[in-house]
Design an enzyme around this catalytic site. Structure first.
Site, short mmCIF file in Angstrom:
data_model
loop_
_atom_site.label_atom_id
_atom_site.label_comp_id
_atom_site.label_asym_id
_atom_site.label_seq_id
_atom_site.Cartn_x
_atom_site.Cartn_y
_atom_site.Cartn_z
CB SER A 278 42.07 48.48 32.74
OG SER A 278 41.57 49.40 31.82
CG ASP B 275 33.68 48.48 32.58
OD1 ASP B 275 33.79 49.65 32.13
OD2 ASP B 275 34.65 47.70 32.69
CG HIS C 244 37.08 50.27 33.54
ND1 HIS C 244 36.85 49.28 32.59
CD2 HIS C 244 38.39 50.59 33.45
CE1 HIS C 244 37.99 49.04 31.95
NE2 HIS C 244 38.93 49.81 32.45
C1 MLT Z 1 42.67 50.02 26.71
O1 MLT Z 1 42.98 50.99 26.05
O2 MLT Z 1 43.41 49.07 26.93
C2 MLT Z 1 41.28 50.02 27.26
O3 MLT Z 1 40.54 51.07 26.71
C3 MLT Z 1 41.27 50.11 28.73
C4 MLT Z 1 41.93 51.36 29.21
O4 MLT Z 1 43.13 51.34 29.37
O5 MLT Z 1 41.24 52.35 29.45
#
Ligand code: MLT
Length: 229
Positions: free
Chosen positions: A126, A177, A208
């Site tokens: 992520s 996701d 996710h």
């Molecule tokens: C981010 O901010 O890198 C993406 O939205 C993924 C997350 O951290 O939720």
């Protein structure tokens, strides 16, 4: 689980080591020494709200016996560690992302010198996958490849091209996701391939969050593309 004897809390400097490079102090981190020479180390990069301990179990499953370098993101969002600032969910502060990407790459360089490591494979989830993708684009020399779990396109306009000659990259997306627009993984894969990376893109039946399928695919990819290369 990792044995405490293999782990180093890098905030406590080993008196036998030479004075570490200041960049090593830029990220609180954990270092787990490898138990088998020749295994390419992993750079574990957690998601929003995680920390330097989060991905140690995953890293141990993906590349058993490899060394693990696991920094904590230096930004706080409502108390949650991240690797760079965002303006809203999925909307990145790209100037901050650029600055933080260079700081993380400098940290990796200092850690490699301190612990005696070759360029690692990033294992990013992520937010961690997004800064790993930014490292591939901005500082390709700091990584020897990457496993990107639930990544997005880090920069709206990809930065000036740097070659990623034959660098192996695995992109793992979730078919359900809710956070990532469907075109993002393909666009990221295309921009990495255009620079010469060897990108494998897989979609797992998940949202996710991490799933067992991610672990299985990442482990098989590491053995095939990294250990067996
Ligand atoms: C981010 O901010 O890198 C993406 O939205 C993924 C997350 O951290 O939720």
């Amino acid at each position: 689980m990792t044995s405490p004897t293999r782990e180093t809390d890098a905030r406590k400097t080993d008196a036998r080591q030479e004075t570490p490079h200041p960049a090593l102090e830029s990220h609180v981190h954990r270092y787990v020494a490898g138990t088998s020479g020749g295994r390419t180390p992993l750079l574990a990069l957690h998601g929003t709200g995680g920390d330097e301990t989060d991905l140690l179990p995953l890293a141990g499953l993906v590349a058993p016996q490899a060394a693990i370098l696991s920094p904590r993101g230096a930004v706080l969002e409502n108390g949650m560690p991240r690797f760079f600032r965002r303006l809203a969910e999925g909307v990145f502060d790209e100037a901050d992302l650029e600055t933080r990407t260079h700081a993380l790459a400098d940290f990796v360089e200092a850690a490699r010198a301190h612990y005696g490591l070759p360029a690692p494979i990033a294992l990013g989830f992520s937010n961690g996958a997004n800064i790993a993708a930014a490292m591939l684009l901005l500082r390709p020399e700091s990584l020897s490849g990457a496993i990107l779990i639930r990544p997005m396109v880090p920069f709206a306009e990809p930065p000036a091209s740097s070659p990623l000659d034959q660098v192996p990259v695995l992109v793992l997306s979730g078919s359900m996701d809710p956070l990532i627009a469907e075109d993002q993984p393909a666009r990221l894969a295309a921009s990495l391939s255009a620079r010469g990376a060897v990108v494998e893109r897989r979609t797992v039946p998940a949202g996710h969050g991490l799933s067992q399928a991610d672990v299985t695919l990442a482990r098989a990819w590491y053995e095939r593309e990294v250990a067996g290369a």
